[in-house]
Design a protein around this motif. Structure first.
Motif, PDB file in Angstrom:
ATOM      1  N   ASP A  22       0.864  -1.179   0.000  1.00 16.09           N
ATOM      2  CA  ASP A  22       0.000   0.000   0.000  1.00 16.09           C
ATOM      3  C   ASP A  22       0.908   1.238   0.000  1.00 16.09           C
ATOM      4  O   ASP A  22       1.543   1.543   1.018  1.00 16.09           O
ATOM      5  CB  ASP A  22      -0.925  -0.005   1.228  1.00 16.09           C
ATOM      6  CG  ASP A  22      -1.938   1.132   1.163  1.00 16.09           C
ATOM      7  OD1 ASP A  22      -1.692   2.099   0.414  1.00 16.09           O
ATOM      8  OD2 ASP A  22      -2.971   1.059   1.855  1.00 16.09           O
ATOM      9  N   ASN A  46       4.160   9.155   4.052  1.00 18.16           N
ATOM     10  CA  ASN A  46       5.089  10.229   4.402  1.00 18.16           C
ATOM     11  C   ASN A  46       4.684  10.942   5.687  1.00 18.16           C
ATOM     12  O   ASN A  46       5.287  11.944   6.041  1.00 18.16           O
ATOM     13  CB  ASN A  46       5.252  11.223   3.235  1.00 18.16           C
ATOM     14  CG  ASN A  46       3.959  11.920   2.889  1.00 18.16           C
ATOM     15  OD1 ASN A  46       2.949  11.717   3.553  1.00 18.16           O
ATOM     16  ND2 ASN A  46       3.985  12.730   1.852  1.00 18.16           N
ATOM     17  N   ALA A  50       1.056   8.058  10.545  1.00 20.80           N
ATOM     18  CA  ALA A  50       0.562   6.909   9.778  1.00 20.80           C
ATOM     19  C   ALA A  50       1.565   5.756   9.866  1.00 20.80           C
ATOM     20  O   ALA A  50       1.176   4.595  10.058  1.00 20.80           O
ATOM     21  CB  ALA A  50       0.337   7.324   8.322  1.00 20.80           C
TER      22      ALA A  50
END
Ligand code: SAM
Length: 352
Positions: A22, A46, A50
């Motif tokens: 992903d 980035n 996350a």
């Protein structure tokens, strides 16, 4: 964040040697789904928040290991800073803030599977709505939205106006509850890696093996606040204690064409780092006020990838309203404009 069912439905029709990537992994939903199937899974994002949350979804730590690491972090005797501004005095009860700062400093110096799990748990619990009874709290903050960090000035005036004070919450109780929820079941350990990088750059893919399947959901055209919306979670990861927008590594949202060009760079990289029979599944959307359909931008992005992929099916993923899916919980304590989002699901195969 797309629902777990989206990657699960795709993975239900795959074979044993599937390797999933992903390139916009966000909170790691597709990575986690792949792991449930026992598939090796890789992600790129980035945004450090996350990356940390995705890594926690790959951790095979147990509840006992997590609690032991939490105790070590709470006993941390090194130096740590405690933010002093008015926002922080209202956002967390004093002793909760001090403990959070200790855990932050400890996790900054220690890395590993259990630390990844604890980091993910604290990030998830850092802010959100207050429970009616203190012992039912599953968030550590004063009343706040769960999915994004509200700005200090807004938060302070909200808390003052409603006279809402932060509770003295037991971090151990909150962490234990969450550890039991997420780490009690044995989920297969797989080969995996989450890269903190820009998926437009091919350097971000170099450490990864050839992929057979891409499942992803790029930023939606017009939504560019992923970084600043997570400023408080970024603070926990070592970032500044005030909101700062970092725009230099964001996709270019200035026009549909610029955005399509940026996406095209990602699709080209995905093609380069996949096997010849690779497939790609993309959920994509755009804000209607931008007056360009998600489908037009997406088709253009494929053309701009030098047609590295061929679209074989497009379906309407429904007209989810921002208020319904991406931002439902945002509205706790803060009014946000919610725009409907046109979403599509696209299936592609790699062009020879
Ligand atoms: C729609 S979200 C992905 C949500 C994900 N499917 C999930 O379920 O959590 C898009 C993600 O792309 C990330 N992103 C934006 N631009 C990026 C870039 N150039 N390289 C890598 N990641 C990027 C954002 O930080 C965000 O986490």
């Amino acid at each position: 964040m797309f629902p777990l069912q989206y990657p699960v439905n795709i993975l239900n029709n795959t074979q044993k040697d599937t390797i999933v990537l992903d390139p916009f992994c966000g909170r790691g939903t597709s990575i986690f789904a792949a792991r449930m199937f026992g598939y090796n899974a890789y992600g790129i994002d980035n945004n450090p928040v996350a990356v940390a949350i995705s890594k926690s979804k790959l951790s095979a730590a147990t509840v006992e290991m997590i609690m032991e690491t939490l105790n070590k972090a709470l006993d941390y005797t090194g130096n740590y800073d405690i933010p002093q501004s008015e926002f922080w005095q209202w956002a967390f009860e004093m002793t909760v803030l001090e403990q959070l700062c200790k855990i932050r400093a400890y996790l900054h110096q220690h890395d590993g599977m259990t630390e990844n799990a604890l980091r993910g748990i604290i990030l998830g619990a850092l802010h959100g709505p207050k429970a009616k009874q203190m012992e039912n709290n599953s968030y550590l903050s004063n009343q706040m939205p769960r999915t994004f960090s509200s700005k200090p000035s807004y938060s302070i005036s909200y808390w003052k106006k409603h006279n809402i004070k932060p509770d003295k919450i037991s971090i151990a109780a909150v962490v234990k509850k969450r550890a039991q929820r997420y780490y009690n079941d044995v989920i297969p350990e797989v080969n995996s890696n989450i890269i903190n990088g820009d998926s437009r750059e091919n350097a971000s893919y170099r450490q990864l093996p050839p992929m057979t399947l891409i499942i992803t959901s790029p930023p939606y055209y017009g939504m560019r606040t992923y970084y600043i919306d997570q400023w408080l979670r970024n603070w926990f990861l070592g970032g500044p204690d005030v909101p700062v927008n970092i725009l230099n590594n964001q996709m270019d949202h200035s026009s549909p064409d610029d955005f399509a060009r940026n996406l095209g760079m990602v699709w080209k990289n995905c093609a380069r780092f996949t096997t010849p029979d690779a497939r790609m599944y993309v959920r994509f959307g755009s804000i209607p006020s931008r007056k360009t359909s998600a489908r037009d931008i997406f088709e253009k992005s494929i053309a701009l990838s030098e047609n590295a992929w061929r679209i074989i099916a497009v379906s309407d993923a429904g007209n989810s309203s921002c208020g319904k899916r991406q931002a439902a919980q945002m509205l706790v304590g803060q009014k946000r404009k919610s725009e409907p989002i046109n979403e599509i699901d696209v299936e592609l195969i790699k062009n020879a």
